[in-house]
Scaffold this active site. Structure first.
Site, PDB file in Angstrom:
ATOM      1  N   HIS A 123     -65.731  44.880  61.918  1.00 51.50           N
ATOM      2  CA  HIS A 123     -66.330  45.515  63.083  1.00 51.50           C
ATOM      3  C   HIS A 123     -67.301  46.592  62.642  1.00 51.50           C
ATOM      4  O   HIS A 123     -67.357  46.961  61.461  1.00 51.50           O
ATOM      5  CB  HIS A 123     -65.249  46.135  63.968  1.00 51.50           C
ATOM      6  CG  HIS A 123     -64.503  47.247  63.310  1.00 51.50           C
ATOM      7  ND1 HIS A 123     -63.295  47.064  62.673  1.00 51.50           N
ATOM      8  CD2 HIS A 123     -64.803  48.575  63.178  1.00 51.50           C
ATOM      9  CE1 HIS A 123     -62.875  48.221  62.179  1.00 51.50           C
ATOM     10  NE2 HIS A 123     -63.776  49.150  62.472  1.00 51.50           N
ATOM     11  N   SER A 125     -68.188  50.500  63.783  1.00 55.73           N
ATOM     12  CA  SER A 125     -67.637  51.598  64.572  1.00 55.73           C
ATOM     13  C   SER A 125     -68.709  52.301  65.393  1.00 55.73           C
ATOM     14  O   SER A 125     -69.840  52.516  64.940  1.00 55.73           O
ATOM     15  CB  SER A 125     -66.967  52.619  63.653  1.00 55.73           C
ATOM     16  OG  SER A 125     -65.825  52.073  63.044  1.00 55.73           O
ATOM     17  N   TYR A 205     -70.202  60.907  64.101  1.00 57.59           N
ATOM     18  CA  TYR A 205     -70.833  61.622  63.003  1.00 57.59           C
ATOM     19  C   TYR A 205     -72.338  61.781  63.227  1.00 57.59           C
ATOM     20  O   TYR A 205     -72.980  60.947  63.864  1.00 57.59           O
ATOM     21  CB  TYR A 205     -70.605  60.887  61.683  1.00 57.59           C
ATOM     22  CG  TYR A 205     -69.163  60.666  61.350  1.00 57.59           C
ATOM     23  CD1 TYR A 205     -68.373  61.703  60.870  1.00 57.59           C
ATOM     24  CD2 TYR A 205     -68.581  59.415  61.519  1.00 57.59           C
ATOM     25  CE1 TYR A 205     -67.034  61.503  60.566  1.00 57.59           C
ATOM     26  CE2 TYR A 205     -67.242  59.207  61.220  1.00 57.59           C
ATOM     27  CZ  TYR A 205     -66.480  60.250  60.737  1.00 57.59           C
ATOM     28  OH  TYR A 205     -65.170  60.049  60.451  1.00 57.59           O
ATOM     29  N   PHE A 210     -74.180  52.866  60.106  1.00 60.87           N
ATOM     30  CA  PHE A 210     -73.490  51.756  60.761  1.00 60.87           C
ATOM     31  C   PHE A 210     -73.312  50.623  59.758  1.00 60.87           C
ATOM     32  O   PHE A 210     -74.261  50.221  59.086  1.00 60.87           O
ATOM     33  CB  PHE A 210     -74.289  51.275  61.971  1.00 60.87           C
ATOM     34  CG  PHE A 210     -74.486  52.338  63.010  1.00 60.87           C
ATOM     35  CD1 PHE A 210     -73.430  52.749  63.809  1.00 60.87           C
ATOM     36  CD2 PHE A 210     -75.720  52.945  63.176  1.00 60.87           C
ATOM     37  CE1 PHE A 210     -73.598  53.740  64.766  1.00 60.87           C
ATOM     38  CE2 PHE A 210     -75.907  53.932  64.128  1.00 60.87           C
ATOM     39  CZ  PHE A 210     -74.840  54.329  64.919  1.00 60.87           C
ATOM     40  N   HIS A 211     -72.098  50.099  59.687  1.00 57.98           N
ATOM     41  CA  HIS A 211     -71.833  49.095  58.666  1.00 57.98           C
ATOM     42  C   HIS A 211     -70.600  48.267  59.012  1.00 57.98           C
ATOM     43  O   HIS A 211     -69.790  48.648  59.859  1.00 57.98           O
ATOM     44  CB  HIS A 211     -71.608  49.768  57.306  1.00 57.98           C
ATOM     45  CG  HIS A 211     -70.384  50.620  57.267  1.00 57.98           C
ATOM     46  ND1 HIS A 211     -70.351  51.910  57.759  1.00 57.98           N
ATOM     47  CD2 HIS A 211     -69.122  50.368  56.829  1.00 57.98           C
ATOM     48  CE1 HIS A 211     -69.135  52.408  57.605  1.00 57.98           C
ATOM     49  NE2 HIS A 211     -68.356  51.487  57.050  1.00 57.98           N
ATOM     50  N   SER A 213     -67.317  46.971  57.140  1.00 54.36           N
ATOM     51  CA  SER A 213     -66.512  47.084  55.917  1.00 54.36           C
ATOM     52  C   SER A 213     -65.974  45.713  55.526  1.00 54.36           C
ATOM     53  O   SER A 213     -65.487  44.965  56.363  1.00 54.36           O
ATOM     54  CB  SER A 213     -65.346  48.057  56.124  1.00 54.36           C
ATOM     55  OG  SER A 213     -65.819  49.378  56.223  1.00 54.36           O
TER      56      SER A 213
END
Length: 268
Positions: A123, A125, A205, A210-211, A213
């Protein structure tokens, strides 16, 4: 290159936590302990059997925090009854070709850090992990739905390999950073943050990365994974067959997970 801070992940013990700690300044709910009354009859009191006393011996105890039960992950806050860990994200549906790429990446990365393991789900976040009282969940989700109602679906690409740690540096992640669609993610986070502020919760933050994992391990493994390892992983992604199309994804919904409850908000 220094490791980027992990976006939206805590190092709590389990992905299936149904409850989380109380927010600062909020009072702990009263226990369901039984009040003892006085006996007005002058009769002899008999001792309570041990079997009865033991029935109530653990009503105020939290669950045992055994890190061996969840891959060695360390809980960063104590469990407290009545509070629910909550997270907003866009799900990333892994296709067979994506999992093939992940197998190659993980195999190479494990030559540098053998303890790395694959993520169970994927996903991106849109929030930090926050704490909700149980009676806040439905109003919170309704507010999210209201703020998400006008958003259109959009395509994004995540094909830049990066190394992340959580804030406590107790876990390290290999991720694919978003390289197109960043503006749309920022717009979504802006609306999610407004909901967080309405409920006096922590916003996302500043300057988020955006990534998705891909794999993780316990501890700070940045030194082992950056440099040569990171370069080799990026080469694998760049050279993988049809990687450009494979890593271009349609964002179709925003999802909220609160404890063991899931809520979906489809984009238009």
């Amino acid at each position: 290159m220094s490791a980027a801070p992990l976006v939206g992940y805590s190092s709590s013990g389990s992905e299936d936590e149904t409850e989380a700690p109380a927010a600062a300044g909020r009072s702990k709910p009263r226990s369901g302990g039984r009040r003892c009354g006085q006996n007005s009859l002058p009769t002899q009191r008999f001792p309570v059997p041990d079997s009865v006393l033991s029935m109530f011996s653990s009503t105020e105890e939290g669950p045992e925090d055994d890190s061996t039960k969840h891959g060695g992950r360390i809980r960063t806050f104590p469990h407290e009854r009545g509070n629910w860990a909550t997270h907003i994200y866009i799900p990333y549906e892994a296709k067979e070709e994506f999992l093939d790429l992940l197998d190659v990446l993980l195999s190479r990365a494990q030559t540098f850090v053998p303890r790395l393991v694959q993520m169970e789900e994927f996903h991106l976040s849109l929030s930090q992990s926050v704490v909700l009282r149980h009676h806040w969940i439905l109003p919170f989700v309704q507010a999210l739905k209201d703020h998400m109602a006008s958003f259109q679906r959009f395509f994004f690409t995540a094909n830049q390999v990066k190394i992340y740690t959580n804030q406590e540096k107790t876990r390290t992640f290999i991720g694919l950073e978003v390289t197109s669609g960043h503006a749309q993610f920022l717009d979504l986070v802006s609306e999610v943050d407004r909901v967080m502020e309405e409920f006096d919760l922590t916003t996302f933050y500043q300057n988020p990365s955006f990534h998705v994992s891909l794999a993780w391990c316990v501890g700070d493994a940045c030194l082992q994974l950056e440099g040569q390892c990171l370069q080799e992983l990026q080469e694998i992604v760049d050279e993988f067959e049809d990687s450009e199309m494979l890593l271009r994804v349609l964002a179709e919904q925003v999802r909220c997970k609160s404890g063991n409850k899931f809520f979906s908000m489809p984009l238009k």
